[in-house]
Scaffold this active site. Structure first.
Site, PDB file in Angstrom:
ATOM      1  N   ASN A 176     -17.757 -27.275  -0.626  1.00 15.46           N
ATOM      2  CA  ASN A 176     -18.633 -28.093  -1.474  1.00 15.46           C
ATOM      3  C   ASN A 176     -18.753 -29.457  -0.807  1.00 15.46           C
ATOM      4  O   ASN A 176     -17.817 -30.252  -0.841  1.00 15.46           O
ATOM      5  CB  ASN A 176     -17.986 -28.199  -2.868  1.00 15.46           C
ATOM      6  N   TRP A 177     -19.902 -29.700  -0.205  1.00 15.00           N
ATOM      7  CA  TRP A 177     -20.062 -30.934   0.564  1.00 15.00           C
ATOM      8  C   TRP A 177     -20.371 -32.152  -0.321  1.00 15.00           C
ATOM      9  O   TRP A 177     -20.450 -33.274   0.162  1.00 15.00           O
ATOM     10  CB  TRP A 177     -21.163 -30.754   1.631  1.00 15.00           C
ATOM     11  N   LYS A 178     -20.601 -31.918  -1.587  1.00 14.84           N
ATOM     12  CA  LYS A 178     -20.847 -33.003  -2.551  1.00 14.84           C
ATOM     13  C   LYS A 178     -21.963 -33.935  -2.030  1.00 14.84           C
ATOM     14  O   LYS A 178     -22.848 -33.479  -1.331  1.00 14.84           O
ATOM     15  CB  LYS A 178     -19.551 -33.745  -2.863  1.00 14.84           C
ATOM     16  N   HIS A 228     -19.078 -27.841 -11.974  1.00 14.65           N
ATOM     17  CA  HIS A 228     -18.049 -28.598 -11.260  1.00 14.65           C
ATOM     18  C   HIS A 228     -17.557 -29.743 -12.153  1.00 14.65           C
ATOM     19  O   HIS A 228     -18.341 -30.331 -12.887  1.00 14.65           O
ATOM     20  CB  HIS A 228     -18.604 -29.136  -9.943  1.00 14.65           C
ATOM     21  N   GLU A 266     -16.959 -32.723 -11.588  1.00 12.49           N
ATOM     22  CA  GLU A 266     -17.688 -33.985 -11.428  1.00 12.49           C
ATOM     23  C   GLU A 266     -19.000 -33.953 -12.210  1.00 12.49           C
ATOM     24  O   GLU A 266     -19.456 -34.973 -12.726  1.00 12.49           O
ATOM     25  CB  GLU A 266     -17.928 -34.254  -9.928  1.00 12.49           C
ATOM     26  N   GLU A 302     -10.312 -25.125 -10.943  1.00  5.88           N
ATOM     27  CA  GLU A 302     -10.086 -26.397 -10.263  1.00  5.88           C
ATOM     28  C   GLU A 302      -9.451 -27.394 -11.228  1.00  5.88           C
ATOM     29  O   GLU A 302     -10.164 -28.057 -11.996  1.00  5.88           O
ATOM     30  CB  GLU A 302     -11.416 -26.967  -9.758  1.00  5.88           C
ATOM     31  N   GLY A 362      -9.640 -34.030  -5.024  1.00  6.30           N
ATOM     32  CA  GLY A 362      -9.816 -35.264  -4.257  1.00  6.30           C
ATOM     33  C   GLY A 362      -8.643 -36.222  -4.381  1.00  6.30           C
ATOM     34  O   GLY A 362      -8.733 -37.379  -3.982  1.00  6.30           O
ATOM     35  N   SER A 379      -7.796 -30.158  -3.502  1.00  2.00           N
ATOM     36  CA  SER A 379      -6.989 -30.599  -2.357  1.00  2.00           C
ATOM     37  C   SER A 379      -6.434 -29.462  -1.505  1.00  2.00           C
ATOM     38  O   SER A 379      -5.316 -29.536  -1.002  1.00  2.00           O
ATOM     39  CB  SER A 379      -5.856 -31.529  -2.815  1.00  2.00           C
ATOM     40  N   GLY A 410     -13.372 -29.214  -1.049  1.00  2.00           N
ATOM     41  CA  GLY A 410     -14.170 -30.442  -1.007  1.00  2.00           C
ATOM     42  C   GLY A 410     -13.955 -31.169   0.311  1.00  2.00           C
ATOM     43  O   GLY A 410     -14.528 -30.825   1.345  1.00  2.00           O
ATOM     44  N   GLY A 411     -13.096 -32.171   0.290  1.00  2.00           N
ATOM     45  CA  GLY A 411     -12.878 -33.040   1.447  1.00  2.00           C
ATOM     46  C   GLY A 411     -12.672 -32.308   2.763  1.00  2.00           C
ATOM     47  O   GLY A 411     -13.304 -32.638   3.779  1.00  2.00           O
TER      48      GLY A 411
HETATM   49  P1  PGA Z   1     -11.171 -31.446  -2.871  1.00  2.00           P
HETATM   50  O1  PGA Z   1     -12.382 -31.006  -3.834  1.00  2.00           O
HETATM   51  O2  PGA Z   1     -10.887 -30.249  -1.990  1.00  2.00           O
HETATM   52  O3  PGA Z   1     -11.676 -32.635  -2.116  1.00  2.00           O
HETATM   53  O4  PGA Z   1     -10.008 -31.739  -3.764  1.00  2.00           O
HETATM   54  C1  PGA Z   1     -12.449 -29.718  -4.358  1.00  2.00           C
HETATM   55  C2  PGA Z   1     -13.705 -29.586  -5.175  1.00  2.00           C
HETATM   56  O5  PGA Z   1     -14.138 -30.551  -5.783  1.00  2.00           O
HETATM   57  O6  PGA Z   1     -14.296 -28.490  -5.216  1.00  2.00           O
END
Ligand code: PGA
Length: 254
Positions: free
Chosen positions: A9-11, A98, A100, A170, A176, A216, A237-238
């Site tokens: 997920n490149w956000k 998600h 977010e 998640e 994050g 993470s 994510g990251g």
């Molecule tokens: P993260 O994000 O790996 O940076 O913790 C995961 C996600 O939001 O899907």
């Protein structure tokens, strides 16, 4: 056997050129990999979907997904994107719910339930995200919260509809933050999720849905988390923004 999946997920990161470069780098790693049964999905932001999918030389195994989608067919919804628009550029998989989106854009269980119907009506697939916040975990409410997110978002669907669903557990406190759920915590929750699904839809549906862990996941911890019996891969994510790290995470599904 359940399908293993690693999704990035490149956000809201990377411009068009950087997206194409990253996609290409990932592709070069995937080409050489011996994980033929793992699905590899990348989810760039809307403006980069088309160039990444159609104007970047990608290994045939790399799938491209969107990060969100509106439930309505079309209309006065400024800033939103419809299923039809995504389908018109070949995108069939969408990350939904998600944390977010839930947290910053007030995405509710009700809206997600409606989005799921749109997904199914259009023969698309959802990576449906859910998970508890830290207070829920601290107060021991995490199972209850997860159960209600599942019920409210997905339990209006038929057993057959579940073929179009990938789940992503998640825990919000792990997204994050650098803090990961332990492999045992992930396994415990994933097994619980299957119990909840089984009670409603039966063991066959519960056993066949892929449940990803997100929060993470890194090159250094992926293999251990993915080795848990009910963890079928990850939503990343990251670490999905660094090709080499993402490749190592995919390798962790071996
Ligand atoms: P993260 O994000 O790996 O940076 O913790 C995961 C996600 O939001 O899907």
């Amino acid at each position: 056997m359940r399908t293993k999946i690693v999704a990035g997920n490149w956000k809201m990161n990377l411009d068009v050129r950087a997206s194409q470069t990253l996609a290409q780098e990932i592709s070069m790693f995937v080409e050489k990999m011996e994980t033929p049964h793992t699905r590899v999905i990348i989810a760039p932001t809307y403006t980069n979907l088309y160039p990444v999918y159609h104007h970047t030389k990608l290994d045939h195994r790399i799938e491209v997904a969107a990060q969100n989608m509106h439930q309505a067919k079309n209309g006065a919804f400024t800033g939103e994107i419809s299923a039809e628009m995504l389908l018109s550029i070949g995108i069939k998989t969408v990350i939904l719910g998600h944390s977010e989106r839930r947290q910053y854009f007030n995405e509710t269980d009700e809206a997600l339930a409606a989005k799921m119907l749109t997904i199914l009506n259009n023969n698309m697939e959802a990576i449906f995200c859910f998970g508890e916040v830290l207070e829920d975990r601290k107060s021991g409410n995490h199972f209850k919260v997860v159960e209600s997110q599942l019920k409210n978002g997905l339990f209006h669907l038929s057993a057959n509809d579940w073929k179009s669903i990938v789940l992503a557990y998640e825990p919000v406190w792990a997204i994050g933050t650098g803090e990961t759920a332990s492999p045992e915590q992930a396994q415990e929750m994933h097994a619980f999720i299957r119990t909840v699904i089984s009670a409603q839809y039966g063991a066959e549906v519960a056993d066949s849905v892929s449940i990803l862990y997100g929060g993470s996941v890194k090159a250094s911890n992926a293999a251990e988390i993915f080795s848990q019996p009910d963890v079928d891969g990850g939503l990343i994510g990251g670490a999905a923004l660094v090709a080499e790290d993402f490749a190592k995470i995919i390798q962790g599904t071996l």
